[in-house]
Design a protein around this motif. Sequence first.
Motif, mmCIF file in Angstrom:
data_model
loop_
_atom_site.group_PDB
_atom_site.id
_atom_site.type_symbol
_atom_site.label_atom_id
_atom_site.label_comp_id
_atom_site.label_asym_id
_atom_site.label_seq_id
_atom_site.Cartn_x
_atom_site.Cartn_y
_atom_site.Cartn_z
ATOM 1 N N GLY A 104 0.858 -1.296 0.026
ATOM 2 C CA GLY A 104 0.066 -0.075 0.104
ATOM 3 C C GLY A 104 0.986 1.443 -0.056
ATOM 4 N N ASP A 105 0.374 2.279 -0.367
ATOM 5 C CA ASP A 105 1.027 3.719 -0.305
ATOM 6 C C ASP A 105 2.212 3.749 -1.119
ATOM 7 N N LEU A 106 1.768 2.981 -2.379
ATOM 8 C CA LEU A 106 2.867 2.794 -3.558
ATOM 9 C C LEU A 106 2.931 4.259 -4.314
ATOM 10 N N ASN A 107 4.178 4.830 -4.162
ATOM 11 C CA ASN A 107 4.454 6.010 -4.972
ATOM 12 C C ASN A 107 5.320 5.834 -6.249
ATOM 13 N N THR A 108 4.103 5.509 -7.365
ATOM 14 C CA THR A 108 4.703 5.326 -8.671
ATOM 15 C C THR A 108 3.644 5.928 -9.416
ATOM 16 N N SER A 109 4.034 6.069 -10.897
ATOM 17 C CA SER A 109 3.151 6.337 -11.823
ATOM 18 C C SER A 109 2.110 5.517 -12.496
ATOM 19 N N ALA A 110 0.902 5.857 -13.093
ATOM 20 C CA ALA A 110 0.045 4.941 -13.632
ATOM 21 C C ALA A 110 0.770 4.063 -14.583
ATOM 22 N N GLU A 111 1.744 4.854 -15.567
ATOM 23 C CA GLU A 111 2.520 4.017 -16.469
ATOM 24 C C GLU A 111 3.410 2.917 -15.943
ATOM 25 N N MET A 112 3.786 3.050 -14.745
ATOM 26 C CA MET A 112 4.794 2.251 -14.226
ATOM 27 C C MET A 112 4.430 1.285 -13.178
ATOM 28 N N ILE A 113 3.178 1.362 -12.903
ATOM 29 C CA ILE A 113 2.546 0.513 -11.932
ATOM 30 C C ILE A 113 2.581 -1.201 -12.372
ATOM 31 N N GLY A 114 2.304 -1.175 -13.363
ATOM 32 C CA GLY A 114 2.306 -2.560 -14.097
ATOM 33 C C GLY A 114 3.761 -3.165 -14.023
ATOM 34 N N ASN A 115 4.905 -2.545 -14.298
ATOM 35 C CA ASN A 115 6.137 -2.951 -14.147
ATOM 36 C C ASN A 115 6.521 -3.257 -12.705
ATOM 37 N N ASP A 116 6.018 -2.119 -11.796
ATOM 38 C CA ASP A 116 6.513 -2.368 -10.462
ATOM 39 C C ASP A 116 5.897 -3.218 -9.799
ATOM 40 N N LEU A 117 4.946 -3.844 -10.225
ATOM 41 C CA LEU A 117 4.040 -4.988 -9.541
ATOM 42 C C LEU A 117 4.961 -6.240 -9.979
ATOM 43 N N ALA A 118 5.053 -6.239 -11.452
ATOM 44 C CA ALA A 118 5.884 -7.652 -12.010
ATOM 45 C C ALA A 118 7.316 -7.470 -11.255
ATOM 46 N N PHE A 119 7.995 -6.487 -10.884
ATOM 47 C CA PHE A 119 9.330 -6.584 -10.323
ATOM 48 C C PHE A 119 9.114 -7.072 -9.098
ATOM 49 N N ILE A 120 8.252 -6.504 -8.128
ATOM 50 C CA ILE A 120 8.086 -6.849 -6.804
ATOM 51 C C ILE A 120 7.728 -8.344 -6.789
ATOM 52 N N GLN A 121 6.791 -8.912 -7.621
ATOM 53 C CA GLN A 121 6.699 -10.244 -7.498
ATOM 54 C C GLN A 121 7.883 -10.982 -7.963
ATOM 55 N N THR A 122 8.608 -10.570 -8.956
ATOM 56 C CA THR A 122 9.915 -11.290 -9.350
ATOM 57 C C THR A 122 11.070 -11.203 -8.146
ATOM 58 N N LEU A 123 11.062 -10.157 -7.488
ATOM 59 C CA LEU A 123 11.952 -10.143 -6.182
ATOM 60 C C LEU A 123 11.427 -10.930 -4.988
ATOM 61 N N VAL A 124 10.206 -10.881 -4.835
ATOM 62 C CA VAL A 124 9.512 -11.873 -3.721
ATOM 63 C C VAL A 124 9.909 -13.163 -3.929
ATOM 64 N N ASN A 125 9.596 -13.709 -5.302
ATOM 65 C CA ASN A 125 9.727 -14.837 -5.821
ATOM 66 C C ASN A 125 11.013 -15.431 -5.583
ATOM 67 N N ALA A 126 12.169 -14.626 -5.770
ATOM 68 C CA ALA A 126 13.496 -15.160 -5.689
ATOM 69 C C ALA A 126 13.635 -15.449 -4.163
ATOM 70 N N ILE A 127 13.108 -14.334 -3.531
ATOM 71 C CA ILE A 127 13.439 -14.774 -1.927
ATOM 72 C C ILE A 127 12.644 -15.978 -1.408
ATOM 73 N N VAL A 128 11.557 -16.368 -1.818
ATOM 74 C CA VAL A 128 10.564 -17.569 -1.529
ATOM 75 C C VAL A 128 11.411 -18.664 -1.854
ATOM 76 N N VAL A 129 12.077 -18.603 -3.100
ATOM 77 C CA VAL A 129 12.684 -19.785 -3.775
ATOM 78 C C VAL A 129 13.877 -20.047 -2.789
ATOM 79 N N ALA A 130 14.613 -18.921 -2.317
ATOM 80 C CA ALA A 130 15.568 -18.972 -1.631
ATOM 81 C C ALA A 130 15.613 -19.489 -0.260
#
Length: 412
Positions: A132-158
């Motif tokens: 929540g309280d995500l400070n990003t633009s409408a154009e970048m929200i999809g990219n940011d969400l995908a990156f967060i998912q990738t980042l968290v997935n790497a942590i989960v796999v580890a």
Amino acid sequence: MQNIDPTSGEDELIRLLLKRQSELNSLLEITRAINKNTSTPGLIQMLEVIMQNYLHVGKFRFLLKKDGGYSLIAKYGGDNESAGVLHRACSKLNKIKWPESIASHQDPVLKQFAYFIPIYHKTKALAFVLIGDLNTSAEMIGNDLAFIQTLVNAIVVALENKKLFRERLLSERFQREMELAVEVQNMLIPLGSHKETAVEIGAKYLPHQNIGGDYYDFIRLNDHEFLWCIADVSGKGMSAALLMANFQASLHAWSAVEDDLTNIIDRLNQKVVSNTKGERFITLFLAKYNERTRKLNYVNAGHNATILFCDGTAIPLKLGTTMIGVFDELPFLNEGEIDIEPGSLVVNYTDGLLDVEPSGNKIWDEDKLIDFVIENNALSPDKFNQKLLDHVNLTIKGKPIDDITLLTLRIF
């Protein structure tokens, strides 16, 4: 005609490139930390720093699946919800497989956050993230969400790999412990048969698992006395094997210097209590036979009653005390004494012999065992033991649920 400032497009492109570079750096930092086997708290701390400083996420919840439920392993910003509250709220989103907006969700917990990000491996849910309280633009929200998912997935796999590695280490350690316990027990258990002028001995030891808790021993004290013991140590594995080794050493030491069986039992009880602090116990039957007087002295310490077939009668030997290792001072302690006729048969066993699961309506208990002893008392100890085990397996068709030990003596 509208004027277009070419520098604004260049600035946006530069910001995008810098953002991509920042994301790659963040992912590289996490990957390096994982390869260095950084601790779980260290990885979580790195993830929170990236979320706050690089992605500008104001509210963050990270729940990881663990032991059939979910554990809240990272959080900052907003209210202080429990893992249970978050799990119950997110269970309403269990069909969602990709990042999704939840700001307008009816659930009061969920609508405090902007997005729900699930982490799956094939069809298995491994974790989920609320931001929540995500400070990003409408154009970048999809990219940011995908990156967060990738980042968290790497942590989960580890973390999953760490868990599998720990489980493998524990499995290997347990296997090695069991191998050592088997080695210790094999050194403690004497040979299966022994014959002297005054006595013939036959023994069978069938551990329910690789390592059991049963123990038996035969000790020649002098030219006219011998002692034997059968015992059941509580527990399994290396700790039970070590307790058994200590018990054997104590038994041999005290039987060499002490004539009175009650004193030996009392000393053994003190030793077991001292070593285990009341967390383990031992049941045992201890007996001593004098070939000159033909007297058999014994103490039954909470063990299955040894059966003596003597002069045409089968007698269960029950006199003694409670199991050792439970009380600092034994509440009572009695010694039995009985005259032995030539050719008497003494059948010692552990509870696994009677604790089988008979098939159908067949009954197998101490009374049935006594009947078997009466019917087969003429057999040699080895043949008696084998016939008894065959009877349990083939006639009673009992399924073993514990170790089975037989120690049978023919006293001439």
